[in-house]
Design a protein around this motif. Structure first.
Motif, short mmCIF file in Angstrom:
data_model
loop_
_atom_site.label_atom_id
_atom_site.label_comp_id
_atom_site.label_asym_id
_atom_site.label_seq_id
_atom_site.Cartn_x
_atom_site.Cartn_y
_atom_site.Cartn_z
N ILE A 185 -1.66 8.68 6.91
CA ILE A 185 -1.65 7.24 6.62
C ILE A 185 -0.28 6.65 6.87
O ILE A 185 -0.14 5.60 7.51
CB ILE A 185 -2.10 6.99 5.16
N ILE B 294 0.98 5.73 -1.02
CA ILE B 294 0.21 6.95 -1.26
C ILE B 294 1.04 7.89 -2.11
O ILE B 294 2.19 8.22 -1.78
CB ILE B 294 -0.16 7.65 0.07
N LYS C 64 -1.57 11.77 3.12
CA LYS C 64 -0.35 10.97 2.97
C LYS C 64 0.40 10.86 4.31
O LYS C 64 0.78 9.76 4.73
CB LYS C 64 0.56 11.59 1.91
N ILE D 295 -4.18 6.17 -3.59
CA ILE D 295 -3.82 5.10 -2.66
C ILE D 295 -3.72 3.82 -3.48
O ILE D 295 -4.73 3.36 -4.05
CB ILE D 295 -4.85 4.95 -1.52
N ILE E 220 0.85 -1.18 0.00
CA ILE E 220 0.00 0.00 0.00
C ILE E 220 0.89 1.24 0.00
O ILE E 220 1.82 1.35 0.79
CB ILE E 220 -0.96 0.02 1.21
#
Length: 395
Positions: free
Chosen positions: A389, A356, A386, A366, A354
């Protein structure tokens, strides 16, 4: 200054870089902690972040400093409805009908979302510069078990009707410790309509105790100038039985809207959900300004870290979604018009799974192993997303 509450004050503030004027609600951290108001403050922010209706005050952004929490709210230049009533002595029936209809439309939306406001009164009904009503002050809001909103995991749905609100507008069932219902707000609407038409609240007296006695006895007298339609509607709104009040009974808001007092009101003109019209609002703040950071207030639990209304960009259409980051950590997409979860973005602490990518302050992606999600944030907070996360990676 716009006003002062039990643990906050609201001032008129201008953002230096844009010149945009906000109603800035300032709350004292120490007082909030001492008076066990943390859950109320968190709930108010989360609720306002998700409500989207032209008759509900809009929250633009929040931030904090060492001593205070701040809410930047929509500035309503027309002031409080209460002040207009005081200036005029009382409103004409046409004026009262218009304002009451706008409150009814907004209350229907709030109740449909599974929320009880619990402090409807003329002081919490604000007027825009062009004369439209906005319901404000969600500091006493109570979600029902059927609420469609994303609410704090530790929110209680206790049966007791906690004593909140303002004495002159409190319904008899609250004084008898009955469970909170939508009928609480309908009673307050009846008191507010009475005040619009008369200039004073229906159970006004020399002390709170005497007010409560009049409410329990339903000591209600109508001025001679009230029309039959106004008397009948207020009489029904102030029914002792909450389930019999129009808007709270089995016929719902249909019974309220069809009342003869509202003859001539075109309910179709009232929109249920407003389009996002705040794209011009510049809310580029660093991470410390994107939320309350209530985790720094002693005794507070961290649940929802960041929440925003975004546009989910797709090949053929763009959809409005609410993106929610929790401290599990977890990313959730919610349909803001239906208050329904649309799915989760698979979380991973591995940047290979994952990642960003920020294109500019408004656009970010994402990327997961199976899918790429593209978003546009009208409040220019792509870099904050960003940072937020990525801050949960490898903790």
């Amino acid at each position: 200054m716009y006003g002062v509450g039990s643990y906050s004050k609201v001032v008129r503030a201008k953002k230096k870089d844009t010149g945009t004027v906000y109603a800035l609600k300032i709350m004292d951290k120490n007082f909030i902690t001492k008076e066990n108001k943390i859950s109320y403050v968190k709930l108010e922010r989360i609720v306002l972040d998700q409500l989207d209706h032209p008759g509900v005050i809009q929250l633009y952004f929040t931030f904090q400093d060492t001593y205070s929490l701040y809410m930047a709210l929509e500035s309503c230049e027309g002031g409080e409805l209460f002040d207009q009533i005081m200036r005029k002595g009382r409103l004409s029936e046409d004026e009262a009908r218009f304002y009451a209809a706008e409150v009814v439309d907004a209350l229907e939306y709030i109740h449909d979302a599974g929320l009880i406001h619990r402090d409807i009164k003329p002081e919490n009904l604000l007027l825009t510069a062009d004369g439209h009503i906005k319901i404000a002050d969600f500091g006493s809001v109570k979600p029902t078990r059927e609420s469609k909103l994303t609410i704090l995991p530790n929110t209680t749905y206790d049966k007791a009707c906690t004593f909140v609100g303002t004495a002159a507008y409190i319904p008899p069932e609250v004084l008898n410790s009955s469970p909170a219902t939508f009928g609480n707000d309908i009673w307050a609407l009846g008191c507010t309509l009475y005040q619009m038409l008369s200039g004073s609240s229906p159970f006004k007296d020399a002390s709170e105790w005497l007010i409560f006695q009049r409410i329990i006895a339903r000591d209600l007298k109508f001025p001679d100038h009230f029309s039959e339609e106004a008397r009948d509607l207020i009489d029904k709104l102030l029914d002792i039985d909450p389930a019999k009040r129009p808007g709270a009974g089995p016929q719902g808001y249909t019974a309220l809207k069809m009342h003869p007092f509202f003859k001539g009101i075109d309910w179709k003109k009232f929109t249920q959900v407003a389009e996002d019209d705040d794209d011009s609002q510049d809310s580029t703040w660093n991470l410390t300004h994107m939320g309350y950071g209530l985790e720094r207030v002693p005794g507070a639990r961290r649940d929802i870290i960041m929440i925003s209304k975004l546009k989910k960009l797709q090949k053929l259409t763009n959809k409005k979604v609410q993106l929610i980051l929790t401290n599990k950590p977890k990313l959730v997409c919610v349909d803001p018009s239906k208050f329904a979860t649309k799915g989760n973005i698979i979380w991973s602490d591995d940047s290979a799974d994952i990642s960003i990518h920020v294109a500019n302050s408004a656009h970010f992606k994402i990327s997961t192993a199976k899918k790429v999600f593209s978003f546009e944030d009208p409040k220019q907070r792509a870099w904050q997303w960003k940072t937020a996360i990525e801050s949960f990676r490898n903790r």
